[in-house]
Write a protein that holds these residues in place. Structure first.
Motif, PDB file in Angstrom:
ATOM      1  N   GLU A  77      44.122  58.373  44.344  1.00 44.67           N
ATOM      2  CA  GLU A  77      43.926  59.175  45.802  1.00 44.67           C
ATOM      3  C   GLU A  77      43.329  58.403  46.760  1.00 44.67           C
ATOM      4  O   GLU A  77      43.292  58.833  48.037  1.00 44.67           O
ATOM      5  CB  GLU A  77      43.305  60.531  45.647  1.00 44.67           C
ATOM      6  N   GLY A  78      42.772  57.087  46.562  1.00 42.74           N
ATOM      7  CA  GLY A  78      42.042  56.239  47.499  1.00 42.74           C
ATOM      8  C   GLY A  78      42.955  55.704  48.805  1.00 42.74           C
ATOM      9  O   GLY A  78      44.150  55.794  48.414  1.00 42.74           O
ATOM     10  N   LYS A  79      42.466  54.996  49.620  1.00 41.08           N
ATOM     11  CA  LYS A  79      43.261  54.388  50.774  1.00 41.08           C
ATOM     12  C   LYS A  79      43.454  52.765  50.151  1.00 41.08           C
ATOM     13  O   LYS A  79      42.670  52.275  49.440  1.00 41.08           O
ATOM     14  CB  LYS A  79      42.228  54.461  52.006  1.00 41.08           C
ATOM     15  N   SER A  80      44.574  52.418  50.774  1.00 43.50           N
ATOM     16  CA  SER A  80      44.958  51.109  50.294  1.00 43.50           C
ATOM     17  C   SER A  80      44.131  50.054  50.496  1.00 43.50           C
ATOM     18  O   SER A  80      43.227  50.168  51.498  1.00 43.50           O
ATOM     19  CB  SER A  80      46.553  50.694  50.834  1.00 43.50           C
ATOM     20  N   ALA A  81      43.924  49.144  49.948  1.00 43.19           N
ATOM     21  CA  ALA A  81      42.902  47.939  49.932  1.00 43.19           C
ATOM     22  C   ALA A  81      43.388  46.836  49.331  1.00 43.19           C
ATOM     23  O   ALA A  81      43.865  46.713  48.161  1.00 43.19           O
ATOM     24  CB  ALA A  81      41.558  48.598  49.116  1.00 43.19           C
ATOM     25  N   VAL A  82      43.039  45.794  50.063  1.00 42.82           N
ATOM     26  CA  VAL A  82      43.598  44.342  49.509  1.00 42.82           C
ATOM     27  C   VAL A  82      42.666  43.252  49.707  1.00 42.82           C
ATOM     28  O   VAL A  82      42.210  43.330  50.918  1.00 42.82           O
ATOM     29  CB  VAL A  82      44.937  43.931  50.365  1.00 42.82           C
ATOM     30  N   THR A  83      42.277  42.488  48.707  1.00 43.11           N
ATOM     31  CA  THR A  83      41.307  41.518  48.965  1.00 43.11           C
ATOM     32  C   THR A  83      41.928  40.154  48.261  1.00 43.11           C
ATOM     33  O   THR A  83      42.393  40.119  47.134  1.00 43.11           O
ATOM     34  CB  THR A  83      39.844  41.855  48.073  1.00 43.11           C
ATOM     35  N   HIS A  84      41.649  39.283  48.738  1.00 40.24           N
ATOM     36  CA  HIS A  84      42.217  37.836  48.399  1.00 40.24           C
ATOM     37  C   HIS A  84      40.782  36.695  48.093  1.00 40.24           C
ATOM     38  O   HIS A  84      39.881  37.364  48.770  1.00 40.24           O
ATOM     39  CB  HIS A  84      43.027  36.924  49.598  1.00 40.24           C
ATOM     40  N   PHE A  85      40.831  36.201  47.051  1.00 40.24           N
ATOM     41  CA  PHE A  85      39.729  35.338  46.814  1.00 40.24           C
ATOM     42  C   PHE A  85      40.367  33.826  46.197  1.00 40.24           C
ATOM     43  O   PHE A  85      41.322  33.775  45.844  1.00 40.24           O
ATOM     44  CB  PHE A  85      38.669  36.077  45.608  1.00 40.24           C
ATOM     45  N   GLU A  86      39.008  32.997  46.327  1.00 37.43           N
ATOM     46  CA  GLU A  86      39.534  31.907  45.991  1.00 37.43           C
ATOM     47  C   GLU A  86      38.259  31.154  45.413  1.00 37.43           C
ATOM     48  O   GLU A  86      37.320  31.422  45.853  1.00 37.43           O
ATOM     49  CB  GLU A  86      39.870  30.783  47.090  1.00 37.43           C
ATOM     50  N   VAL A  87      38.435  30.463  44.106  1.00 38.17           N
ATOM     51  CA  VAL A  87      37.254  29.993  43.476  1.00 38.17           C
ATOM     52  C   VAL A  87      36.609  28.508  44.239  1.00 38.17           C
ATOM     53  O   VAL A  87      37.493  27.840  44.542  1.00 38.17           O
ATOM     54  CB  VAL A  87      37.513  29.782  42.031  1.00 38.17           C
ATOM     55  N   LEU A  88      35.428  28.537  44.425  1.00 40.16           N
ATOM     56  CA  LEU A  88      34.820  27.324  45.094  1.00 40.16           C
ATOM     57  C   LEU A  88      33.948  26.632  43.932  1.00 40.16           C
ATOM     58  O   LEU A  88      34.204  25.451  44.143  1.00 40.16           O
ATOM     59  CB  LEU A  88      33.787  27.827  46.195  1.00 40.16           C
ATOM     60  N   GLN A  89      33.409  27.050  43.111  1.00 40.42           N
ATOM     61  CA  GLN A  89      32.594  26.435  42.111  1.00 40.42           C
ATOM     62  C   GLN A  89      32.278  27.495  40.924  1.00 40.42           C
ATOM     63  O   GLN A  89      32.070  28.495  41.031  1.00 40.42           O
ATOM     64  CB  GLN A  89      31.185  26.012  42.772  1.00 40.42           C
ATOM     65  N   ARG A  90      32.369  26.816  39.676  1.00 38.76           N
ATOM     66  CA  ARG A  90      31.968  27.641  38.554  1.00 38.76           C
ATOM     67  C   ARG A  90      30.618  27.053  38.003  1.00 38.76           C
ATOM     68  O   ARG A  90      30.434  25.923  37.949  1.00 38.76           O
ATOM     69  CB  ARG A  90      33.165  27.549  37.354  1.00 38.76           C
ATOM     70  N   PHE A  91      29.920  28.037  37.401  1.00 34.47           N
ATOM     71  CA  PHE A  91      28.668  27.450  36.734  1.00 34.47           C
ATOM     72  C   PHE A  91      28.573  28.299  35.336  1.00 34.47           C
ATOM     73  O   PHE A  91      29.374  29.182  35.095  1.00 34.47           O
ATOM     74  CB  PHE A  91      27.233  28.275  37.529  1.00 34.47           C
ATOM     75  N   GLU A  92      27.616  28.331  34.570  1.00 33.52           N
ATOM     76  CA  GLU A  92      27.492  28.611  33.171  1.00 33.52           C
ATOM     77  C   GLU A  92      27.209  30.254  33.304  1.00 33.52           C
ATOM     78  O   GLU A  92      26.106  30.892  34.065  1.00 33.52           O
ATOM     79  CB  GLU A  92      26.402  28.316  32.610  1.00 33.52           C
ATOM     80  N   GLY A  93      28.331  31.174  33.280  1.00 33.09           N
ATOM     81  CA  GLY A  93      28.096  32.450  33.179  1.00 33.09           C
ATOM     82  C   GLY A  93      28.428  33.326  34.775  1.00 33.09           C
ATOM     83  O   GLY A  93      28.322  34.252  34.672  1.00 33.09           O
ATOM     84  N   TYR A  94      28.880  32.281  35.722  1.00 34.25           N
ATOM     85  CA  TYR A  94      28.957  32.883  37.157  1.00 34.25           C
ATOM     86  C   TYR A  94      30.027  32.028  37.810  1.00 34.25           C
ATOM     87  O   TYR A  94      30.516  30.902  37.520  1.00 34.25           O
ATOM     88  CB  TYR A  94      27.548  32.746  37.847  1.00 34.25           C
ATOM     89  N   THR A  95      30.663  32.507  38.910  1.00 33.57           N
ATOM     90  CA  THR A  95      31.469  31.931  39.775  1.00 33.57           C
ATOM     91  C   THR A  95      31.172  32.269  41.203  1.00 33.57           C
ATOM     92  O   THR A  95      30.958  33.357  41.491  1.00 33.57           O
ATOM     93  CB  THR A  95      33.004  32.133  39.611  1.00 33.57           C
ATOM     94  N   LEU A  96      31.252  31.087  42.088  1.00 33.54           N
ATOM     95  CA  LEU A  96      31.131  31.229  43.493  1.00 33.54           C
ATOM     96  C   LEU A  96      32.508  31.262  43.966  1.00 33.54           C
ATOM     97  O   LEU A  96      33.313  30.330  43.725  1.00 33.54           O
ATOM     98  CB  LEU A  96      30.315  30.044  43.900  1.00 33.54           C
ATOM     99  N   ILE A  97      32.795  32.420  44.738  1.00 32.54           N
ATOM    100  CA  ILE A  97      34.268  32.414  45.358  1.00 32.54           C
ATOM    101  C   ILE A  97      33.977  32.747  46.979  1.00 32.54           C
ATOM    102  O   ILE A  97      33.139  33.238  47.521  1.00 32.54           O
ATOM    103  CB  ILE A  97      34.764  33.667  44.636  1.00 32.54           C
ATOM    104  N   GLU A  98      35.178  32.586  47.412  1.00 33.12           N
ATOM    105  CA  GLU A  98      35.483  32.721  49.193  1.00 33.12           C
ATOM    106  C   GLU A  98      36.216  34.117  49.011  1.00 33.12           C
ATOM    107  O   GLU A  98      37.459  33.919  48.246  1.00 33.12           O
ATOM    108  CB  GLU A  98      35.826  31.643  49.648  1.00 33.12           C
ATOM    109  N   LEU A  99      36.365  34.999  49.848  1.00 38.19           N
ATOM    110  CA  LEU A  99      37.012  36.043  49.865  1.00 38.19           C
ATOM    111  C   LEU A  99      37.676  36.422  51.372  1.00 38.19           C
ATOM    112  O   LEU A  99      36.613  36.009  52.160  1.00 38.19           O
ATOM    113  CB  LEU A  99      36.361  37.513  49.323  1.00 38.19           C
ATOM    114  N   GLN A 100      38.779  37.082  51.168  1.00 38.34           N
ATOM    115  CA  GLN A 100      39.162  37.389  52.793  1.00 38.34           C
ATOM    116  C   GLN A 100      39.715  38.791  52.573  1.00 38.34           C
ATOM    117  O   GLN A 100      40.639  38.954  51.706  1.00 38.34           O
ATOM    118  CB  GLN A 100      40.271  36.311  52.949  1.00 38.34           C
ATOM    119  N   LEU A 101      39.276  39.765  53.535  1.00 35.69           N
ATOM    120  CA  LEU A 101      39.597  40.810  53.683  1.00 35.69           C
ATOM    121  C   LEU A 101      40.997  41.104  54.325  1.00 35.69           C
ATOM    122  O   LEU A 101      40.994  40.712  55.447  1.00 35.69           O
ATOM    123  CB  LEU A 101      38.541  41.887  54.046  1.00 35.69           C
ATOM    124  N   GLU A 102      41.769  41.791  53.739  1.00 35.76           N
ATOM    125  CA  GLU A 102      43.026  42.350  54.553  1.00 35.76           C
ATOM    126  C   GLU A 102      42.867  43.665  55.001  1.00 35.76           C
ATOM    127  O   GLU A 102      43.167  44.166  56.198  1.00 35.76           O
ATOM    128  CB  GLU A 102      44.214  42.384  53.343  1.00 35.76           C
TER     129      GLU A 102
END
Length: 302
Positions: free
Chosen positions: A203-228
């Motif tokens: 029932e929610g409103k449409s939502a779109v998120t784009h992401f790209e991996v910048l760096q990986r660590f042990e157990g974690y990931t740094l990402i950049e996101l762009q909101l539509e």
């Protein structure tokens, strides 16, 4: 002046307070129940009670009373103003600061600080949100555009609606994302389990998120996101939904997480067409110190 909200029942059943609560996510159930109790909710001109059972096709009218005016006090919060001209202000909001006053946060907000530092702010939003075109969460840091007059406000709000403005975020998330890029398209609405939370729901409103991996660590990931789109808690909900919740997130993350000042989420880049000149303007804000320090510690661990 009172405002009216019209709700037409379509196949819903049950108590009116529950039905309105499901349909009007922007209002709390206690607020809706109070309005019913105070006689502000009617069908065919007659006020109804909270236990009234709705019927298909009924038209419910909610006459919302004028909100209580909060006393807006200018406060010297030493805001970081990245850019300012006659129409627009770009501000770098710190973590831990609420954007505008509300019942739980009457002062110490970005608006209180803006009133102290900026001479003029737009009046399109209600009295507690002068100049505010869009928001970011209390514990999310980064860039916000603020309108100094109503013309600028209308132009900037239209760019957000038309998805022509540019908003990029940096997030540190749990887990090691295996692919380099991703697009998340999943509707977001109020959680039925916890009203403080949003959730992916049909029932929610449409939502779109784009992401790209910048760096990986042990157990974690740094990402950049762009909101539509710009739904409440969008990045936090979407990343949890795909199994990589934002680190440090007290609402959507796991209990065992990285210590910080809330979620590791930063509104790094903001771009928009200037409301008067039409020039494309792009601004960037550096990561907060706690974010930089945490990344350094993760690199040293690897």
């Amino acid at each position: 002046m009172d405002n009216q909200i019209e709700v037409i029942i379509k196949d819903e059943t049950g108590r009116i307070d529950k039905v309105l609560n499901d349909r009007l996510a922007e209002y709390s159930r206690s607020q809706l129940q109070q309005w019913i109790k105070d006689g502000h909710v009617s069908i065919d001109g007659k006020p109804i009670k909270a236990n009234y059972k709705v019927h298909n096709g009924e038209k419910i009218i909610i006459t919302t009373p004028e909100p209580e005016v909060l006393d807006l006090v200018p406060e010297n919060l030493d805001l970081t103003i990245v850019y300012e001209d006659e129409d627009v202000v770009v501000v770098n909001k710190p973590q831990g600061m609420v954007v505008h006053p509300s019942a739980g946060h009457p002062n110490g907000t970005l608006v209180n600080g803006l009133l102290y530092q900026i001479k003029n702010l737009s009046t399109i939003n209600d009295v507690v949100r002068p100049g505010i075109v869009h928001r970011i969460d209390k514990d999310t840091s980064g860039l916000l555009m603020v309108a100094k007059n109503d013309h600028a406000h209308e132009v900037l709000a239209k760019q957000l609606k038309d998805k022509t403005s540019l908003r990029k975020y940096i997030a540190l998330v749990h887990g090691e994302i295996p692919h380099e890029k991703g697009r998340i398209e999943a509707p977001i609405g109020r959680s039925k389990v916890n009203r403080k939370m949003q959730a992916v729901t049909e029932e929610g409103k449409s939502a779109v998120t784009h992401f790209e991996v910048l760096q990986r660590f042990e157990g974690y990931t740094l990402i950049e996101l762009q909101l539509e789109t710009g739904r409440t808690h969008q990045i936090r909900v979407h990343m949890q939904y795909i199994g990589y919740p934002v680190a440090g997130d007290p609402l959507y993350g796991p209990k065992k997480t990285l210590k910080g000042n809330g979620q590791f989420l930063h509104a790094k880049l903001l771009g928009f067409e200037h409301p008067t000149t039409g020039e494309m303007m792009v601004f960037e804000a550096p990561l907060p110190e706690i974010f930089k320090k945490t990344l350094k510690q993760l690199k040293e661990k690897d």
